[in-house]
Design an enzyme around this catalytic site. Structure first.
Site, PDB file in Angstrom:
ATOM      1  N   ARG A 103    -135.941  60.536 -43.935  1.00 55.43           N
ATOM      2  CA  ARG A 103    -134.589  59.955 -44.027  1.00 55.43           C
ATOM      3  C   ARG A 103    -133.657  61.073 -44.465  1.00 55.43           C
ATOM      4  O   ARG A 103    -133.832  61.657 -45.543  1.00 55.43           O
ATOM      5  CB  ARG A 103    -134.561  58.806 -45.037  1.00 55.43           C
ATOM      6  CG  ARG A 103    -133.151  58.428 -45.451  1.00 55.43           C
ATOM      7  CD  ARG A 103    -133.074  57.125 -46.193  1.00 55.43           C
ATOM      8  NE  ARG A 103    -133.317  56.002 -45.309  1.00 55.43           N
ATOM      9  CZ  ARG A 103    -132.998  54.736 -45.607  1.00 55.43           C
ATOM     10  NH1 ARG A 103    -132.428  54.441 -46.743  1.00 55.43           N
ATOM     11  NH2 ARG A 103    -133.250  53.778 -44.752  1.00 55.43           N
ATOM     12  N   HIS A 130    -130.825  54.543 -36.677  1.00 57.67           N
ATOM     13  CA  HIS A 130    -131.806  53.913 -37.573  1.00 57.67           C
ATOM     14  C   HIS A 130    -132.790  53.088 -36.722  1.00 57.67           C
ATOM     15  O   HIS A 130    -132.811  51.864 -36.765  1.00 57.67           O
ATOM     16  CB  HIS A 130    -131.057  53.016 -38.570  1.00 57.67           C
ATOM     17  CG  HIS A 130    -131.850  52.639 -39.783  1.00 57.67           C
ATOM     18  ND1 HIS A 130    -133.142  53.067 -40.005  1.00 57.67           N
ATOM     19  CD2 HIS A 130    -131.518  51.855 -40.857  1.00 57.67           C
ATOM     20  CE1 HIS A 130    -133.570  52.570 -41.148  1.00 57.67           C
ATOM     21  NE2 HIS A 130    -132.612  51.842 -41.686  1.00 57.67           N
ATOM     22  N   GLN A 133    -135.210  50.287 -38.269  1.00 59.81           N
ATOM     23  CA  GLN A 133    -134.542  49.035 -38.620  1.00 59.81           C
ATOM     24  C   GLN A 133    -134.351  48.165 -37.380  1.00 59.81           C
ATOM     25  O   GLN A 133    -134.584  46.950 -37.415  1.00 59.81           O
ATOM     26  CB  GLN A 133    -133.179  49.326 -39.267  1.00 59.81           C
ATOM     27  CG  GLN A 133    -132.421  48.083 -39.646  1.00 59.81           C
ATOM     28  CD  GLN A 133    -133.088  47.287 -40.757  1.00 59.81           C
ATOM     29  OE1 GLN A 133    -133.383  47.839 -41.812  1.00 59.81           O
ATOM     30  NE2 GLN A 133    -133.345  46.003 -40.535  1.00 59.81           N
ATOM     31  N   ASP A 221    -123.083  45.485 -40.894  1.00 57.55           N
ATOM     32  CA  ASP A 221    -123.594  46.509 -41.816  1.00 57.55           C
ATOM     33  C   ASP A 221    -122.425  46.902 -42.721  1.00 57.55           C
ATOM     34  O   ASP A 221    -121.268  46.518 -42.464  1.00 57.55           O
ATOM     35  CB  ASP A 221    -124.122  47.717 -41.006  1.00 57.55           C
ATOM     36  CG  ASP A 221    -124.824  48.760 -41.864  1.00 57.55           C
ATOM     37  OD1 ASP A 221    -125.179  48.455 -43.025  1.00 57.55           O
ATOM     38  OD2 ASP A 221    -125.012  49.903 -41.379  1.00 57.55           O
ATOM     39  N   ARG A 289    -139.621  45.041 -41.336  1.00 49.64           N
ATOM     40  CA  ARG A 289    -139.686  46.508 -41.419  1.00 49.64           C
ATOM     41  C   ARG A 289    -141.147  46.936 -41.547  1.00 49.64           C
ATOM     42  O   ARG A 289    -141.592  47.885 -40.897  1.00 49.64           O
ATOM     43  CB  ARG A 289    -138.885  47.019 -42.626  1.00 49.64           C
ATOM     44  CG  ARG A 289    -137.382  46.853 -42.534  1.00 49.64           C
ATOM     45  CD  ARG A 289    -136.794  47.726 -41.440  1.00 49.64           C
ATOM     46  NE  ARG A 289    -137.087  49.127 -41.619  1.00 49.64           N
ATOM     47  CZ  ARG A 289    -136.393  49.968 -42.379  1.00 49.64           C
ATOM     48  NH1 ARG A 289    -135.313  49.547 -43.008  1.00 49.64           N
ATOM     49  NH2 ARG A 289    -136.724  51.251 -42.477  1.00 49.64           N
TER      50      ARG A 289
HETATM   51  N1  NVA Z   1    -125.341  52.267 -42.374  1.00 48.45           N
HETATM   52  C1  NVA Z   1    -126.085  52.206 -43.606  1.00 48.45           C
HETATM   53  C2  NVA Z   1    -127.447  51.637 -43.342  1.00 48.45           C
HETATM   54  C3  NVA Z   1    -128.300  51.498 -44.575  1.00 48.45           C
HETATM   55  C4  NVA Z   1    -129.677  50.981 -44.266  1.00 48.45           C
HETATM   56  C5  NVA Z   1    -126.185  53.597 -44.212  1.00 48.45           C
HETATM   57  O1  NVA Z   1    -126.424  54.549 -43.465  1.00 48.45           O
HETATM   58  O2  NVA Z   1    -126.022  53.718 -45.423  1.00 48.45           O
HETATM   59  N1   CP Z   2    -132.274  48.777 -44.345  1.00 47.80           N
HETATM   60  C1   CP Z   2    -132.705  49.872 -44.972  1.00 47.80           C
HETATM   61  O1   CP Z   2    -133.004  50.901 -44.368  1.00 47.80           O
HETATM   62  O2   CP Z   2    -132.819  49.732 -46.318  1.00 47.80           O
HETATM   63  P1   CP Z   2    -133.060  50.909 -47.365  1.00 47.80           P
HETATM   64  O3   CP Z   2    -131.841  51.789 -47.337  1.00 47.80           O
HETATM   65  O4   CP Z   2    -133.229  50.195 -48.674  1.00 47.80           O
HETATM   66  O5   CP Z   2    -134.285  51.669 -46.975  1.00 47.80           O
END
Ligand code: NVA
Ligand code: CP
Length: 303
Positions: A103, A130, A133, A221, A289
Protein backbone atom coordinates in the site's frame (compact mmCIF):
# COMPACT_ATOMS: atom_id res chain seq x y z
CA UNK A 1 -2.11 -14.42 -12.84
CA UNK A 2 1.33 -13.41 -11.60
CA UNK A 3 0.50 -10.11 -9.86
CA UNK A 4 -2.50 -7.86 -9.25
CA UNK A 5 -1.37 -4.33 -10.06
CA UNK A 6 -4.59 -2.76 -11.46
CA UNK A 7 -8.18 -3.72 -12.36
CA UNK A 8 -7.45 -2.93 -16.02
CA UNK A 9 -5.04 -5.87 -16.29
CA UNK A 10 -7.85 -8.40 -15.66
CA UNK A 11 -9.84 -10.11 -18.38
CA UNK A 12 -13.50 -10.91 -17.69
CA UNK A 13 -12.55 -14.60 -17.43
CA UNK A 14 -9.87 -13.85 -14.80
CA UNK A 15 -12.26 -11.64 -12.85
CA UNK A 16 -14.90 -14.38 -12.69
CA UNK A 17 -12.27 -16.98 -11.77
CA UNK A 18 -11.19 -14.84 -8.80
CA UNK A 19 -14.82 -14.44 -7.69
CA UNK A 20 -15.52 -18.18 -8.05
CA UNK A 21 -12.45 -19.15 -6.02
CA UNK A 22 -13.35 -16.53 -3.40
CA UNK A 23 -16.86 -18.04 -3.10
CA UNK A 24 -15.40 -21.53 -2.73
CA UNK A 25 -12.86 -20.41 -0.11
CA UNK A 26 -15.49 -18.41 1.80
CA UNK A 27 -17.76 -21.47 2.00
CA UNK A 28 -14.90 -23.62 3.35
CA UNK A 29 -13.91 -21.00 5.92
CA UNK A 30 -17.52 -20.45 7.06
CA UNK A 31 -17.82 -24.24 7.53
CA UNK A 32 -14.66 -24.15 9.70
CA UNK A 33 -12.82 -26.21 7.09
CA UNK A 34 -9.19 -25.76 6.11
CA UNK A 35 -8.90 -24.23 2.65
CA UNK A 36 -8.18 -26.92 0.06
CA UNK A 37 -6.20 -24.39 -1.99
CA UNK A 38 -3.43 -23.26 0.33
CA UNK A 39 -0.04 -21.53 0.52
CA UNK A 40 1.63 -23.67 3.13
CA UNK A 41 5.18 -22.57 3.95
CA UNK A 42 4.99 -19.33 1.95
CA UNK A 43 5.70 -15.83 3.24
CA UNK A 44 3.91 -12.66 2.17
CA UNK A 45 5.62 -9.32 2.91
CA UNK A 46 3.06 -6.56 3.54
CA UNK A 47 4.49 -3.06 3.01
CA UNK A 48 2.35 -0.21 4.36
CA UNK A 49 3.32 3.38 3.55
CA UNK A 50 -0.21 4.55 4.46
CA UNK A 51 -2.57 3.65 7.32
CA UNK A 52 -4.90 0.67 7.16
CA UNK A 53 -7.44 -1.24 9.22
CA UNK A 54 -9.16 -3.63 6.79
CA UNK A 55 -6.33 -4.26 4.32
CA UNK A 56 -3.77 -5.08 6.97
CA UNK A 57 -6.01 -7.34 9.05
CA UNK A 58 -7.67 -9.14 6.11
CA UNK A 59 -4.34 -9.91 4.41
CA UNK A 60 -2.77 -11.00 7.68
CA UNK A 61 -5.69 -13.27 8.65
CA UNK A 62 -6.12 -14.50 5.07
CA UNK A 63 -2.48 -15.52 4.71
CA UNK A 64 -2.63 -17.30 8.06
CA UNK A 65 -5.85 -19.14 7.03
CA UNK A 66 -4.07 -20.30 3.87
CA UNK A 67 -1.26 -21.81 5.97
CA UNK A 68 1.30 -19.15 5.07
CA UNK A 69 3.04 -16.40 7.03
CA UNK A 70 2.18 -12.70 6.78
CA UNK A 71 5.04 -10.32 7.57
CA UNK A 72 3.95 -6.75 8.39
CA UNK A 73 6.44 -4.15 7.18
CA UNK A 74 5.77 -0.53 8.11
CA UNK A 75 7.16 1.93 5.58
CA UNK A 76 8.54 4.06 8.41
CA UNK A 77 10.48 1.20 9.97
CA UNK A 78 12.00 -0.02 6.70
CA UNK A 79 15.05 1.73 5.23
CA UNK A 80 12.58 2.83 2.51
CA UNK A 81 11.49 5.47 5.02
CA UNK A 82 15.11 6.77 5.09
CA UNK A 83 15.43 6.94 1.32
CA UNK A 84 16.52 3.45 0.22
CA UNK A 85 15.14 2.95 -3.28
CA UNK A 86 12.21 0.73 -4.26
CA UNK A 87 14.51 -0.92 -6.81
CA UNK A 88 17.04 -2.05 -4.16
CA UNK A 89 14.34 -2.97 -1.63
CA UNK A 90 12.68 -5.08 -4.34
CA UNK A 91 15.91 -6.93 -5.14
CA UNK A 92 16.45 -7.72 -1.44
CA UNK A 93 12.89 -8.89 -0.86
CA UNK A 94 13.10 -11.05 -3.97
CA UNK A 95 15.67 -13.15 -2.08
CA UNK A 96 13.56 -13.65 1.08
CA UNK A 97 9.84 -13.61 0.31
CA UNK A 98 7.30 -15.46 -1.86
CA UNK A 99 5.07 -12.46 -2.56
CA UNK A 100 4.47 -8.83 -1.55
CA UNK A 101 1.35 -6.80 -0.84
CA UNK A 102 2.04 -3.06 -0.96
CA UNK A 103 0.00 0.00 0.00
CA UNK A 104 1.68 3.18 -1.13
CA UNK A 105 1.23 6.51 -2.93
CA UNK A 106 2.66 6.17 -6.44
CA UNK A 107 1.41 3.46 -8.79
CA UNK A 108 4.85 3.52 -10.44
CA UNK A 109 6.38 2.27 -7.15
CA UNK A 110 4.15 -0.82 -7.32
CA UNK A 111 5.15 -1.44 -10.94
CA UNK A 112 8.84 -1.02 -10.06
CA UNK A 113 8.54 -3.44 -7.16
CA UNK A 114 7.07 -6.01 -9.56
CA UNK A 115 9.80 -5.42 -12.12
CA UNK A 116 12.78 -5.73 -9.76
CA UNK A 117 11.63 -8.25 -7.12
CA UNK A 118 10.58 -10.96 -9.57
CA UNK A 119 7.83 -11.77 -7.04
CA UNK A 120 4.03 -11.74 -7.29
CA UNK A 121 2.95 -8.23 -6.22
CA UNK A 122 -0.53 -7.33 -4.96
CA UNK A 123 -1.63 -3.71 -4.96
CA UNK A 124 -3.22 -2.92 -1.59
CA UNK A 125 -4.09 0.67 -2.69
CA UNK A 126 -2.26 3.48 -4.44
CA UNK A 127 -3.37 7.01 -5.26
CA UNK A 128 -4.40 5.56 -8.64
CA UNK A 129 -6.37 2.45 -7.78
CA UNK A 130 -7.66 -0.04 -5.21
CA UNK A 131 -8.27 -3.34 -7.04
CA UNK A 132 -8.53 -5.57 -3.92
CA UNK A 133 -11.39 -3.46 -2.60
CA UNK A 134 -13.28 -3.62 -5.88
CA UNK A 135 -12.96 -7.42 -6.05
CA UNK A 136 -14.57 -7.55 -2.58
CA UNK A 137 -17.29 -5.14 -3.76
CA UNK A 138 -18.06 -7.30 -6.79
CA UNK A 139 -18.17 -10.44 -4.64
CA UNK A 140 -20.71 -8.68 -2.37
CA UNK A 141 -22.90 -7.69 -5.32
CA UNK A 142 -22.70 -11.22 -6.72
CA UNK A 143 -23.87 -12.59 -3.34
CA UNK A 144 -26.68 -10.06 -2.80
CA UNK A 145 -27.97 -9.79 -6.38
CA UNK A 146 -27.07 -13.22 -7.75
CA UNK A 147 -25.01 -11.84 -10.66
CA UNK A 148 -24.27 -8.67 -12.64
CA UNK A 149 -26.19 -8.77 -15.92
CA UNK A 150 -28.75 -6.00 -16.34
CA UNK A 151 -27.66 -4.17 -13.17
CA UNK A 152 -26.76 -0.49 -12.96
CA UNK A 153 -23.92 0.55 -10.62
CA UNK A 154 -23.40 4.17 -9.64
CA UNK A 155 -20.59 6.07 -7.88
CA UNK A 156 -21.06 9.44 -6.21
CA UNK A 157 -18.09 11.57 -5.09
CA UNK A 158 -14.40 11.99 -5.80
CA UNK A 159 -12.91 10.56 -9.00
CA UNK A 160 -10.22 8.87 -6.90
CA UNK A 161 -8.55 5.45 -6.59
CA UNK A 162 -11.89 3.80 -5.71
CA UNK A 163 -13.73 5.50 -8.58
CA UNK A 164 -11.02 4.42 -11.03
CA UNK A 165 -11.13 0.76 -10.01
CA UNK A 166 -14.93 0.63 -9.65
CA UNK A 167 -15.46 2.07 -13.11
CA UNK A 168 -13.25 -0.60 -14.67
CA UNK A 169 -14.47 -3.47 -12.45
CA UNK A 170 -18.22 -2.84 -12.67
CA UNK A 171 -18.15 -2.50 -16.47
CA UNK A 172 -15.93 -5.57 -16.84
CA UNK A 173 -18.33 -7.58 -14.68
CA UNK A 174 -21.19 -6.72 -17.05
CA UNK A 175 -23.02 -3.94 -15.21
CA UNK A 176 -23.63 -0.47 -16.57
CA UNK A 177 -21.87 2.29 -14.62
CA UNK A 178 -22.70 5.93 -14.04
CA UNK A 179 -20.52 8.31 -12.08
CA UNK A 180 -21.24 11.75 -10.64
CA UNK A 181 -18.29 13.93 -9.62
CA UNK A 182 -17.67 17.69 -9.61
CA UNK A 183 -16.21 18.80 -12.97
CA UNK A 184 -12.71 19.24 -11.47
CA UNK A 185 -12.68 15.81 -9.79
CA UNK A 186 -13.42 13.40 -12.67
CA UNK A 187 -11.55 10.07 -12.84
CA UNK A 188 -8.27 10.40 -14.75
CA UNK A 189 -8.34 10.67 -18.54
CA UNK A 190 -7.14 7.11 -19.13
CA UNK A 191 -9.92 5.68 -16.95
CA UNK A 192 -12.55 7.91 -18.59
CA UNK A 193 -11.46 6.44 -21.92
CA UNK A 194 -11.99 2.92 -20.57
CA UNK A 195 -15.52 3.98 -19.58
CA UNK A 196 -16.21 5.56 -22.95
CA UNK A 197 -15.13 2.36 -24.73
CA UNK A 198 -18.30 0.75 -23.26
CA UNK A 199 -20.57 3.19 -25.17
CA UNK A 200 -23.92 3.89 -23.53
CA UNK A 201 -23.23 1.45 -20.67
CA UNK A 202 -21.09 4.26 -19.19
CA UNK A 203 -21.95 7.83 -18.26
CA UNK A 204 -20.39 10.71 -16.32
CA UNK A 205 -22.31 13.70 -14.95
CA UNK A 206 -22.07 16.33 -12.22
CA UNK A 207 -25.71 15.60 -11.26
CA UNK A 208 -25.98 12.98 -8.51
CA UNK A 209 -29.70 12.37 -9.17
CA UNK A 210 -29.08 11.69 -12.85
CA UNK A 211 -26.32 9.21 -11.95
CA UNK A 212 -28.35 7.44 -9.26
CA UNK A 213 -31.56 7.11 -11.32
CA UNK A 214 -32.61 3.43 -11.49
CA UNK A 215 -29.36 2.30 -9.84
CA UNK A 216 -29.14 -1.17 -8.27
CA UNK A 217 -26.03 -0.38 -6.27
CA UNK A 218 -24.63 2.99 -5.20
CA UNK A 219 -21.03 3.46 -4.08
CA UNK A 220 -19.31 6.36 -2.45
CA UNK A 221 -15.97 7.13 -0.77
CA UNK A 222 -14.40 9.90 1.30
CA UNK A 223 -14.03 13.38 -0.17
CA UNK A 224 -10.36 13.61 0.87
CA UNK A 225 -8.23 10.48 0.56
CA UNK A 226 -5.08 9.57 2.47
CA UNK A 227 -2.41 12.09 1.53
CA UNK A 228 -4.98 14.82 0.73
CA UNK A 229 -5.55 15.95 4.32
CA UNK A 230 -4.15 19.40 3.48
CA UNK A 231 -6.91 19.90 0.88
CA UNK A 232 -9.73 18.84 3.19
CA UNK A 233 -11.35 22.28 3.46
CA UNK A 234 -11.22 23.02 -0.29
CA UNK A 235 -12.66 19.56 -0.95
CA UNK A 236 -15.40 19.99 1.64
CA UNK A 237 -16.67 22.96 -0.41
CA UNK A 238 -16.20 21.25 -3.79
CA UNK A 239 -18.11 18.11 -2.72
CA UNK A 240 -20.94 19.76 -0.78
CA UNK A 241 -24.13 17.91 -1.82
CA UNK A 242 -22.28 14.82 -3.09
CA UNK A 243 -23.92 12.74 -0.40
CA UNK A 244 -25.91 9.50 -0.34
CA UNK A 245 -29.10 10.28 1.57
CA UNK A 246 -32.72 9.06 1.55
CA UNK A 247 -33.65 11.58 -1.16
CA UNK A 248 -31.00 10.17 -3.49
CA UNK A 249 -31.99 6.57 -2.78
CA UNK A 250 -35.59 7.46 -3.68
CA UNK A 251 -34.60 7.76 -7.37
CA UNK A 252 -32.73 4.43 -7.36
CA UNK A 253 -34.32 1.04 -7.96
CA UNK A 254 -36.21 -0.78 -5.22
CA UNK A 255 -33.72 -2.81 -3.13
CA UNK A 256 -30.76 -0.67 -4.21
CA UNK A 257 -27.59 -1.69 -2.34
CA UNK A 258 -25.26 0.86 -0.77
CA UNK A 259 -21.54 0.13 -0.63
CA UNK A 260 -18.71 2.03 1.06
CA UNK A 261 -15.11 0.81 1.16
CA UNK A 262 -14.66 2.44 4.62
CA UNK A 263 -13.56 4.33 6.60
CA UNK A 264 -16.70 6.50 6.23
CA UNK A 265 -17.14 10.15 7.09
CA UNK A 266 -20.80 10.09 8.10
CA UNK A 267 -22.55 13.37 7.44
CA UNK A 268 -20.22 14.08 4.47
CA UNK A 269 -20.42 11.51 1.65
CA UNK A 270 -23.17 9.43 3.35
CA UNK A 271 -25.75 10.16 6.03
CA UNK A 272 -25.67 8.21 9.27
CA UNK A 273 -29.24 6.97 8.58
CA UNK A 274 -28.41 5.54 5.16
CA UNK A 275 -25.18 4.05 6.48
CA UNK A 276 -26.99 2.27 9.32
CA UNK A 277 -29.88 1.14 7.11
CA UNK A 278 -27.33 -0.52 4.78
CA UNK A 279 -24.82 -1.59 7.43
CA UNK A 280 -25.28 -5.32 6.73
CA UNK A 281 -24.29 -4.83 3.06
CA UNK A 282 -21.42 -2.51 3.97
CA UNK A 283 -19.94 -4.89 6.53
CA UNK A 284 -20.44 -7.89 4.20
CA UNK A 285 -18.33 -5.84 1.79
CA UNK A 286 -15.66 -5.35 4.47
CA UNK A 287 -15.72 -9.09 5.28
CA UNK A 288 -15.35 -9.97 1.62
CA UNK A 289 -11.94 -8.28 1.53
CA UNK A 290 -10.73 -11.41 3.31
CA UNK A 291 -12.28 -13.92 0.91
CA UNK A 292 -11.52 -12.06 -2.34
CA UNK A 293 -7.90 -11.49 -1.33
CA UNK A 294 -7.38 -15.13 -0.39
CA UNK A 295 -8.39 -16.02 -3.95
CA UNK A 296 -5.93 -13.43 -5.32
CA UNK A 297 -3.14 -14.62 -3.00
CA UNK A 298 -3.64 -18.21 -4.10
CA UNK A 299 -3.84 -17.38 -7.81
CA UNK A 300 -0.71 -15.19 -7.65
CA UNK A 301 1.44 -17.26 -5.30
CA UNK A 302 0.66 -20.99 -5.61
CA UNK A 303 3.28 -23.12 -7.31
N1 NVA B 1 -9.96 6.81 -1.31
C1 NVA B 1 -9.60 6.36 0.01
C2 NVA B 1 -9.84 4.89 0.12
C3 NVA B 1 -9.52 4.31 1.47
C4 NVA B 1 -9.72 2.82 1.53
C5 NVA B 1 -8.14 6.69 0.28
O1 NVA B 1 -7.31 6.51 -0.62
O2 NVA B 1 -7.83 7.14 1.38
N1 CP C 1 -11.13 -0.10 2.56
C1 CP C 1 -9.86 -0.14 2.97
O1 CP C 1 -8.92 -0.34 2.20
O2 CP C 1 -9.71 0.01 4.31
P1 CP C 1 -8.33 0.26 5.08
O3 CP C 1 -7.82 1.60 4.64
O4 CP C 1 -8.72 0.24 6.53
O5 CP C 1 -7.38 -0.83 4.73
Amino acid sequence: MKSLLTMEQLSKKELFEILDIATEMKAETKADKKNTKNLEGMTLGMIFQKSSTRTRVSFEVGMQQLGGYPLFLSGNDLQLGRGESIKDTARVFGRYLDGIMIRTFKQSDVEELAEYSGLPIINGLTDYCHPCQVLADLLTIKEHKGGFDGLKACYIGDGNNMANSLLVGCLLAGMSFSIATPEAYKPCEHIMQVGESYGDKFSWTTDIFEAAKDADVIFTDVWASMGQEGEAEIRRKAFAGYCIDEKLLAVANEGCMVQHCLPAHKGDEITEDVFEAHADEIFDEAENRLHAQKAVLWLCMHK
